[in-house]
Design a protein around this motif. Sequence first.
Motif, PDB file in Angstrom:
ATOM      1  N   THR A  52       0.829  -1.209   0.000  1.00  0.00           N
ATOM      2  CA  THR A  52       0.000   0.000   0.000  1.00  0.00           C
ATOM      3  C   THR A  52       0.861   1.256   0.000  1.00  0.00           C
ATOM      4  OG1 THR A  52      -0.041   0.135   2.420  1.00  0.00           O
ATOM      5  CG2 THR A  52      -1.733  -1.244   1.363  1.00  0.00           C
ATOM      6  N   GLN A  53       0.183   2.397  -0.177  1.00  0.00           N
ATOM      7  CA  GLN A  53       0.860   3.693  -0.098  1.00  0.00           C
ATOM      8  C   GLN A  53       1.530   3.853   1.263  1.00  0.00           C
ATOM      9  OE1 GLN A  53       0.842   4.826  -3.507  1.00  0.00           O
ATOM     10  NE2 GLN A  53       0.582   6.810  -2.521  1.00  0.00           N
ATOM     11  N   LYS A  54       0.814   3.428   2.292  1.00  0.00           N
ATOM     12  CA  LYS A  54       1.335   3.544   3.655  1.00  0.00           C
ATOM     13  C   LYS A  54       2.627   2.737   3.811  1.00  0.00           C
ATOM     14  CE  LYS A  54      -0.174   3.091   8.473  1.00  0.00           C
ATOM     15  NZ  LYS A  54      -1.261   2.637   9.368  1.00  0.00           N
ATOM     16  N   ASP A  55       2.628   1.553   3.186  1.00  0.00           N
ATOM     17  CA  ASP A  55       3.834   0.704   3.246  1.00  0.00           C
ATOM     18  C   ASP A  55       5.029   1.412   2.613  1.00  0.00           C
ATOM     19  OD1 ASP A  55       2.361  -1.300   4.431  1.00  0.00           O
ATOM     20  OD2 ASP A  55       1.959  -2.346   2.541  1.00  0.00           O
ATOM     21  N   TRP A  56       4.791   2.056   1.464  1.00  0.00           N
ATOM     22  CA  TRP A  56       5.885   2.742   0.772  1.00  0.00           C
ATOM     23  C   TRP A  56       6.411   3.924   1.592  1.00  0.00           C
ATOM     24  CZ3 TRP A  56       9.133   0.941  -2.338  1.00  0.00           C
ATOM     25  CH2 TRP A  56       8.794   0.072  -3.376  1.00  0.00           C
ATOM     26  N   LYS A  57       5.500   4.636   2.228  1.00  0.00           N
ATOM     27  CA  LYS A  57       5.927   5.759   3.073  1.00  0.00           C
ATOM     28  C   LYS A  57       6.828   5.265   4.200  1.00  0.00           C
ATOM     29  CE  LYS A  57       2.031   8.913   2.338  1.00  0.00           C
ATOM     30  NZ  LYS A  57       0.865   9.578   2.963  1.00  0.00           N
ATOM     31  N   LYS A  58       6.413   4.145   4.791  1.00  0.00           N
ATOM     32  CA  LYS A  58       7.186   3.565   5.888  1.00  0.00           C
ATOM     33  C   LYS A  58       8.573   3.126   5.405  1.00  0.00           C
ATOM     34  CE  LYS A  58       7.268  -0.300   9.110  1.00  0.00           C
ATOM     35  NZ  LYS A  58       6.903  -1.701   9.253  1.00  0.00           N
ATOM     36  N   VAL A  59       8.600   2.444   4.260  1.00  0.00           N
ATOM     37  CA  VAL A  59       9.871   1.966   3.699  1.00  0.00           C
ATOM     38  C   VAL A  59      10.799   3.138   3.386  1.00  0.00           C
ATOM     39  CG1 VAL A  59      10.891   0.963   1.603  1.00  0.00           C
ATOM     40  CG2 VAL A  59       9.073  -0.238   2.803  1.00  0.00           C
ATOM     41  N   ARG A  60      10.232   4.167   2.800  1.00  0.00           N
ATOM     42  CA  ARG A  60      11.020   5.355   2.448  1.00  0.00           C
ATOM     43  C   ARG A  60      11.689   5.958   3.689  1.00  0.00           C
ATOM     44  NH1 ARG A  60      10.235  10.418  -0.168  1.00  0.00           N
ATOM     45  NH2 ARG A  60      10.936  10.346  -2.330  1.00  0.00           N
ATOM     46  N   GLN A  61      10.907   6.093   4.748  1.00  0.00           N
ATOM     47  CA  GLN A  61      11.441   6.671   5.981  1.00  0.00           C
ATOM     48  C   GLN A  61      12.498   5.765   6.614  1.00  0.00           C
ATOM     49  OE1 GLN A  61      11.167   9.711   7.408  1.00  0.00           O
ATOM     50  NE2 GLN A  61      10.144  10.137   5.452  1.00  0.00           N
ATOM     51  N   GLU A  90      12.529 -10.265 -11.067  1.00  0.00           N
ATOM     52  CA  GLU A  90      11.592 -10.568  -9.980  1.00  0.00           C
ATOM     53  C   GLU A  90      11.152  -9.316  -9.216  1.00  0.00           C
ATOM     54  OE1 GLU A  90      15.790 -11.394  -8.318  1.00  0.00           O
ATOM     55  OE2 GLU A  90      14.691 -11.673 -10.202  1.00  0.00           O
ATOM     56  N   LYS A  91      11.798  -8.170  -9.515  1.00  0.00           N
ATOM     57  CA  LYS A  91      11.442  -6.930  -8.807  1.00  0.00           C
ATOM     58  C   LYS A  91      10.770  -5.905  -9.721  1.00  0.00           C
ATOM     59  CE  LYS A  91      14.943  -7.092  -5.146  1.00  0.00           C
ATOM     60  NZ  LYS A  91      15.872  -8.135  -5.533  1.00  0.00           N
ATOM     61  N   TYR A  92      10.465  -6.279 -10.966  1.00  0.00           N
ATOM     62  CA  TYR A  92       9.844  -5.330 -11.894  1.00  0.00           C
ATOM     63  C   TYR A  92       8.533  -4.766 -11.338  1.00  0.00           C
ATOM     64  CZ  TYR A  92      13.083  -6.658 -15.667  1.00  0.00           C
ATOM     65  OH  TYR A  92      14.196  -6.866 -16.443  1.00  0.00           O
ATOM     66  N   GLN A  93       7.727  -5.634 -10.738  1.00  0.00           N
ATOM     67  CA  GLN A  93       6.440  -5.187 -10.201  1.00  0.00           C
ATOM     68  C   GLN A  93       6.628  -4.202  -9.056  1.00  0.00           C
ATOM     69  OE1 GLN A  93       4.424  -6.159 -12.931  1.00  0.00           O
ATOM     70  NE2 GLN A  93       3.035  -5.805 -11.218  1.00  0.00           N
ATOM     71  N   LEU A  94       7.684  -4.416  -8.298  1.00  0.00           N
ATOM     72  CA  LEU A  94       7.993  -3.516  -7.191  1.00  0.00           C
ATOM     73  C   LEU A  94       8.307  -2.115  -7.719  1.00  0.00           C
ATOM     74  CD1 LEU A  94       8.297  -3.755  -4.075  1.00  0.00           C
ATOM     75  CD2 LEU A  94      10.750  -4.044  -4.447  1.00  0.00           C
ATOM     76  N   ALA A  95       9.055  -2.057  -8.812  1.00  0.00           N
ATOM     77  CA  ALA A  95       9.395  -0.768  -9.426  1.00  0.00           C
ATOM     78  C   ALA A  95       8.140  -0.060  -9.921  1.00  0.00           C
ATOM     79  CB  ALA A  95      10.368  -0.979 -10.584  1.00  0.00           C
ATOM     80  N   SER A  96       7.277  -0.815 -10.588  1.00  0.00           N
ATOM     81  CA  SER A  96       6.029  -0.243 -11.100  1.00  0.00           C
ATOM     82  C   SER A  96       5.163   0.283  -9.960  1.00  0.00           C
ATOM     83  CB  SER A  96       5.276  -1.312 -11.896  1.00  0.00           C
ATOM     84  OG  SER A  96       4.082  -0.799 -12.406  1.00  0.00           O
ATOM     85  N   SER A  97       5.129  -0.474  -8.875  1.00  0.00           N
ATOM     86  CA  SER A  97       4.356  -0.067  -7.696  1.00  0.00           C
ATOM     87  C   SER A  97       4.909   1.231  -7.108  1.00  0.00           C
ATOM     88  CB  SER A  97       4.398  -1.188  -6.653  1.00  0.00           C
ATOM     89  OG  SER A  97       3.890  -0.747  -5.415  1.00  0.00           O
ATOM     90  N   TYR A  98       6.230   1.348  -7.103  1.00  0.00           N
ATOM     91  CA  TYR A  98       6.844   2.551  -6.520  1.00  0.00           C
ATOM     92  C   TYR A  98       6.569   3.786  -7.381  1.00  0.00           C
ATOM     93  CZ  TYR A  98      10.143   5.646  -4.230  1.00  0.00           C
ATOM     94  OH  TYR A  98      10.700   6.708  -3.548  1.00  0.00           O
ATOM     95  N   LYS A 100       3.947   4.278  -9.186  1.00  0.00           N
ATOM     96  CA  LYS A 100       2.550   4.648  -8.910  1.00  0.00           C
ATOM     97  C   LYS A 100       2.434   5.373  -7.569  1.00  0.00           C
ATOM     98  CE  LYS A 100       0.596   0.949 -11.717  1.00  0.00           C
ATOM     99  NZ  LYS A 100       0.087  -0.436 -11.716  1.00  0.00           N
ATOM    100  N   PHE A 101       3.228   4.930  -6.612  1.00  0.00           N
ATOM    101  CA  PHE A 101       3.256   5.602  -5.308  1.00  0.00           C
ATOM    102  C   PHE A 101       3.686   7.061  -5.469  1.00  0.00           C
ATOM    103  CE2 PHE A 101       6.416   7.019  -2.134  1.00  0.00           C
ATOM    104  CZ  PHE A 101       5.580   7.243  -1.046  1.00  0.00           C
ATOM    105  N   LEU A 102       4.748   7.278  -6.253  1.00  0.00           N
ATOM    106  CA  LEU A 102       5.237   8.643  -6.474  1.00  0.00           C
ATOM    107  C   LEU A 102       4.172   9.502  -7.148  1.00  0.00           C
ATOM    108  CD1 LEU A 102       8.916   7.987  -7.700  1.00  0.00           C
ATOM    109  CD2 LEU A 102       8.177   8.701  -5.424  1.00  0.00           C
ATOM    110  N   GLN A 103       3.470   8.915  -8.105  1.00  0.00           N
ATOM    111  CA  GLN A 103       2.424   9.662  -8.816  1.00  0.00           C
ATOM    112  C   GLN A 103       1.297  10.078  -7.867  1.00  0.00           C
ATOM    113  OE1 GLN A 103       1.491   6.785 -11.841  1.00  0.00           O
ATOM    114  NE2 GLN A 103       3.102   7.484 -13.245  1.00  0.00           N
ATOM    115  N   LYS A 104       0.881   9.154  -7.018  1.00  0.00           N
ATOM    116  CA  LYS A 104      -0.199   9.461  -6.073  1.00  0.00           C
ATOM    117  C   LYS A 104       0.231  10.497  -5.036  1.00  0.00           C
ATOM    118  CE  LYS A 104      -2.648   5.052  -6.486  1.00  0.00           C
ATOM    119  NZ  LYS A 104      -3.002   3.775  -5.821  1.00  0.00           N
ATOM    120  N   GLU A 105       1.507  10.455  -4.691  1.00  0.00           N
ATOM    121  CA  GLU A 105       2.026  11.414  -3.710  1.00  0.00           C
ATOM    122  C   GLU A 105       2.416  12.736  -4.371  1.00  0.00           C
ATOM    123  OE1 GLU A 105       2.403  11.027  -0.250  1.00  0.00           O
ATOM    124  OE2 GLU A 105       1.116   9.288  -0.639  1.00  0.00           O
ATOM    125  N   LYS A 106       2.214  12.786  -5.707  1.00  0.00           N
ATOM    126  CA  LYS A 106       2.580  13.979  -6.484  1.00  0.00           C
ATOM    127  C   LYS A 106       4.065  14.338  -6.325  1.00  0.00           C
ATOM    128  CE  LYS A 106      -1.967  16.117  -6.889  1.00  0.00           C
ATOM    129  NZ  LYS A 106      -2.673  14.837  -6.814  1.00  0.00           N
TER     130      LYS A 106
END
Length: 522
Positions: A52-61, A90-98, A100-106
């Motif tokens: 989720t978006q929340k997961d990415w925020k946590k990982v980033r921090q 095996e990490k392509y989907q992870l990149a795509s997810s990230y 999308k996270f950046l786009q949603k977070e503007k």
Amino acid sequence: MFCRKLLNKNAIKCSAKNQIRKLKKHDYAMPEEKTTAEEILIQVFKTNEVKTQKDWKKVRQEILNNQFNKHVITPVNIDSMIIGFCTKPEKYQLASSYIKFLQKEKIKPNLATNGKYLKLLYEKNTEKCLKADENEILGIYEELRKGYPVLDSFTIENLILGLSVTKEWKKCLELFEEIKITAIANNSVYSAFISSAFLNNEEDLAWQFLNELIENNRTPKSIIFTSYLATAKKLKSKEKIHAKLEKMFEFLKNNDLRLEKTAIEKLEELSTSLKVSTMTTKVDFKGTCKNCRQNLDTFELTNEEFQELKDVLFKNVILGRDIFVKTSPQEMSNFQNFILQQEKFDVVLDGLNIAFSVGTKHPPHVFSTLLANVVKYFVDLNKRVLVLGRVHMHRWPQQTWGYVKSNSTIFLTQNISEDDPYLLYCALNSGKNTKIVTRDLMRGHKFLLKSPKYKTLFNRWLTQRQYQLLRIDQRGQPIFKHPLPISPVAQKNGTHWHLPYDEVENNKNEYLNSWCCLQLMK
């Protein structure tokens, strides 16, 4: 007096002890090794599942606040670091997810992030581009075009990679023109575009860029040839298929190129469709293919080719303007006069290169003995020998150095001079059959020959004339790596084509004796 000395000595000891007590831990501790960005990312992603978006925020921090992150990953580069970390399939989907996270977070990805993501999308879609990925590539392209009037070469290269797998692949042509202003595209970028041109039936354009790649001293990647073979497979006429294959093989031959194993595997996979029989094989020490028993050829230079190569080397490499950085014009002039007064030599020895073949940390008598043994080997064969070296070699032990001086012609340059120009000058001046003894592969001089034709001629001349000292045996006999009995290039022998290839990555450009023996079916 004695007591005063003792007191002073004790005072010194006491003072030293006090100093030691004052030392802090960091004064004598070994410096800590810096943790790499990849190690930090591995650690964080190992302990976090991202959905989720929340997961990415946590990982980033967590990445930014990681205890081992000593300004390695910063708010400025964190996005490109994460995308770079996701380059494995095996990490392509992870990149795509990230993304999308950046786009949603503007959060707007910077050029480095976009560049790495474009490269990832290219690698993901080399077989067939997914529609969603194509739209994403084209979207990034349009955005970068609008946002940046001028792009850096790194970004342009990655744009070419991305566009090459889309329907808009021809937009790469404009980007190639832009990159030429500041740089030359790397071989992966050229190869991606050429592959796309072949797959889109723009064969003339593909060959144009393939020749340009060679002229720019780039090595074609396997994807070019696998794509070319895929287009050959679509032809229905056996004659057309074989003509197409022979065009490729002739290109390999004329440019002294070896295929990668993936291209050979593609040939084997498509052998039925391409109407060929293939067999991977070896060539024995006599130059005979172990599969078809045909003898492979040695491509000797004609007298005209040798003279042409000699003229170009003299003008552009040996006597070119760059050579005097380490060699004085006067010294080269003296050498030219020296050579004019001599008869032709059968063998030219790179004296210091031979001497240092055992390493540089030996006493002089080891070097002089080794060189004397090599000189004796050729003298016993009634060869006229020239030894090129440095003036400091005069200080070597006279018992062995004296033998070298008595049995060969010697020319010693200043200790700061470059040896190669003299070696090449003398060998070329003595004729195309003169042997050269050195372990130096002369890659720098080959690079200075801008024309692919002359690079090929130089390579063929050198590989047939160069001896490399391996060791001296117990009897004092030198053991050499001799020139190959064949030319290790693609060649047609009787009814078979023989294609050399690299089974593993071969950065040193060494001969690995891996061949594909191929016969065009009648």
